[in-house]
Write a protein that holds these residues in place. Structure first.
Motif, PDB file in Angstrom:
ATOM      1  N   VAL A   1     -24.036  47.446  34.795  1.00  0.00           N
ATOM      2  CA  VAL A   1     -24.278  46.426  33.770  1.00  0.00           C
ATOM      3  C   VAL A   1     -24.652  47.089  32.448  1.00  0.00           C
ATOM      4  O   VAL A   1     -24.154  46.701  31.383  1.00  0.00           O
ATOM      5  CB  VAL A   1     -25.378  45.444  34.236  1.00  0.00           C
ATOM      6  CG1 VAL A   1     -25.851  44.568  33.101  1.00  0.00           C
ATOM      7  CG2 VAL A   1     -24.863  44.602  35.389  1.00  0.00           C
ATOM      8  N   ALA A   2     -25.514  48.095  32.500  1.00  0.00           N
ATOM      9  CA  ALA A   2     -25.937  48.782  31.273  1.00  0.00           C
ATOM     10  C   ALA A   2     -24.755  49.466  30.589  1.00  0.00           C
ATOM     11  O   ALA A   2     -24.595  49.368  29.360  1.00  0.00           O
ATOM     12  CB  ALA A   2     -27.033  49.805  31.591  1.00  0.00           C
ATOM     13  N   ILE A   3     -23.911  50.137  31.353  1.00  0.00           N
ATOM     14  CA  ILE A   3     -22.740  50.800  30.781  1.00  0.00           C
ATOM     15  C   ILE A   3     -21.755  49.776  30.235  1.00  0.00           C
ATOM     16  O   ILE A   3     -21.169  49.966  29.166  1.00  0.00           O
ATOM     17  CB  ILE A   3     -22.090  51.729  31.826  1.00  0.00           C
ATOM     18  CG1 ILE A   3     -23.007  52.923  32.084  1.00  0.00           C
ATOM     19  CG2 ILE A   3     -20.709  52.196  31.372  1.00  0.00           C
ATOM     20  CD1 ILE A   3     -22.594  53.783  33.240  1.00  0.00           C
ATOM     21  N   GLY A   4     -21.588  48.670  30.926  1.00  0.00           N
ATOM     22  CA  GLY A   4     -20.705  47.611  30.442  1.00  0.00           C
ATOM     23  C   GLY A   4     -21.190  47.015  29.125  1.00  0.00           C
ATOM     24  O   GLY A   4     -20.393  46.766  28.216  1.00  0.00           O
ATOM     25  N   LEU A   5     -22.489  46.793  29.000  1.00  0.00           N
ATOM     26  CA  LEU A   5     -23.038  46.267  27.751  1.00  0.00           C
ATOM     27  C   LEU A   5     -22.878  47.268  26.607  1.00  0.00           C
ATOM     28  O   LEU A   5     -22.532  46.890  25.486  1.00  0.00           O
ATOM     29  CB  LEU A   5     -24.513  45.909  27.925  1.00  0.00           C
ATOM     30  CG  LEU A   5     -24.792  44.640  28.710  1.00  0.00           C
ATOM     31  CD1 LEU A   5     -26.292  44.474  28.952  1.00  0.00           C
ATOM     32  CD2 LEU A   5     -24.234  43.436  27.990  1.00  0.00           C
ATOM     33  N   CYS A   6     -23.126  48.530  26.900  1.00  0.00           N
ATOM     34  CA  CYS A   6     -22.941  49.556  25.861  1.00  0.00           C
ATOM     35  C   CYS A   6     -21.481  49.626  25.426  1.00  0.00           C
ATOM     36  O   CYS A   6     -21.188  49.768  24.231  1.00  0.00           O
ATOM     37  CB  CYS A   6     -23.404  50.919  26.374  1.00  0.00           C
ATOM     38  SG  CYS A   6     -25.193  51.061  26.513  1.00  0.00           S
ATOM     39  N   ALA A   7     -20.554  49.528  26.362  1.00  0.00           N
ATOM     40  CA  ALA A   7     -19.130  49.554  26.023  1.00  0.00           C
ATOM     41  C   ALA A   7     -18.750  48.333  25.195  1.00  0.00           C
ATOM     42  O   ALA A   7     -17.955  48.441  24.252  1.00  0.00           O
ATOM     43  CB  ALA A   7     -18.290  49.616  27.297  1.00  0.00           C
ATOM     44  N   ALA A   8     -19.309  47.174  25.502  1.00  0.00           N
ATOM     45  CA  ALA A   8     -19.007  45.970  24.736  1.00  0.00           C
ATOM     46  C   ALA A   8     -19.527  46.078  23.303  1.00  0.00           C
ATOM     47  O   ALA A   8     -18.842  45.687  22.363  1.00  0.00           O
ATOM     48  CB  ALA A   8     -19.613  44.746  25.423  1.00  0.00           C
ATOM     49  N   VAL A   9     -20.721  46.622  23.132  1.00  0.00           N
ATOM     50  CA  VAL A   9     -21.267  46.805  21.792  1.00  0.00           C
ATOM     51  C   VAL A   9     -20.417  47.812  21.023  1.00  0.00           C
ATOM     52  O   VAL A   9     -20.080  47.605  19.856  1.00  0.00           O
ATOM     53  CB  VAL A   9     -22.747  47.258  21.861  1.00  0.00           C
ATOM     54  CG1 VAL A   9     -23.251  47.735  20.510  1.00  0.00           C
ATOM     55  CG2 VAL A   9     -23.615  46.134  22.386  1.00  0.00           C
ATOM     56  N   PHE A  10     -20.053  48.902  21.665  1.00  0.00           N
ATOM     57  CA  PHE A  10     -19.229  49.920  21.011  1.00  0.00           C
ATOM     58  C   PHE A  10     -17.874  49.347  20.610  1.00  0.00           C
ATOM     59  O   PHE A  10     -17.385  49.601  19.507  1.00  0.00           O
ATOM     60  CB  PHE A  10     -19.044  51.113  21.957  1.00  0.00           C
ATOM     61  CG  PHE A  10     -18.251  52.232  21.367  1.00  0.00           C
ATOM     62  CD1 PHE A  10     -18.804  53.057  20.406  1.00  0.00           C
ATOM     63  CD2 PHE A  10     -16.953  52.454  21.769  1.00  0.00           C
ATOM     64  CE1 PHE A  10     -18.069  54.092  19.852  1.00  0.00           C
ATOM     65  CE2 PHE A  10     -16.207  53.484  21.221  1.00  0.00           C
ATOM     66  CZ  PHE A  10     -16.776  54.314  20.259  1.00  0.00           C
ATOM     67  N   ALA A  11     -17.267  48.548  21.473  1.00  0.00           N
ATOM     68  CA  ALA A  11     -15.966  47.956  21.166  1.00  0.00           C
ATOM     69  C   ALA A  11     -16.072  46.929  20.037  1.00  0.00           C
ATOM     70  O   ALA A  11     -15.143  46.771  19.251  1.00  0.00           O
ATOM     71  CB  ALA A  11     -15.383  47.303  22.408  1.00  0.00           C
TER      72      ALA A  11
END
Length: 61
Positions: free
Chosen positions: A32-42
């Motif tokens: 979940v943490a990696i997914g949220l970071c990827a969404a913010v980065f995208a």
């Protein structure tokens, strides 16, 4: 042996029975943490979206 009026003790966190469940929760939390970071980065690639989101957020105040 425990007397019949006492509940059966649950396994503690360090027991082998509790380790797979803890590992599963830890892996899920990392995912979940990696997914949220990827969404913010995208989202930084779409500046217009971030501007609209910021404007909508500030309009609440």
């Amino acid at each position: 042996m425990l007397p019949p009026d006492r509940p059966t003790p649950s396994p503690d966190r360090g027991s082998p029975a509790a380790r797979p469940r803890a590992s599963l929760w830890r892996a899920l939390a990392w995912g979940v943490a990696i997914g949220l970071c990827a969404a913010v980065f995208a989202s930084y690639g779409r500046a217009d979206f971030l501007r609209t989101l910021a404007d909508q957020l500030w309009s609440c105040f």
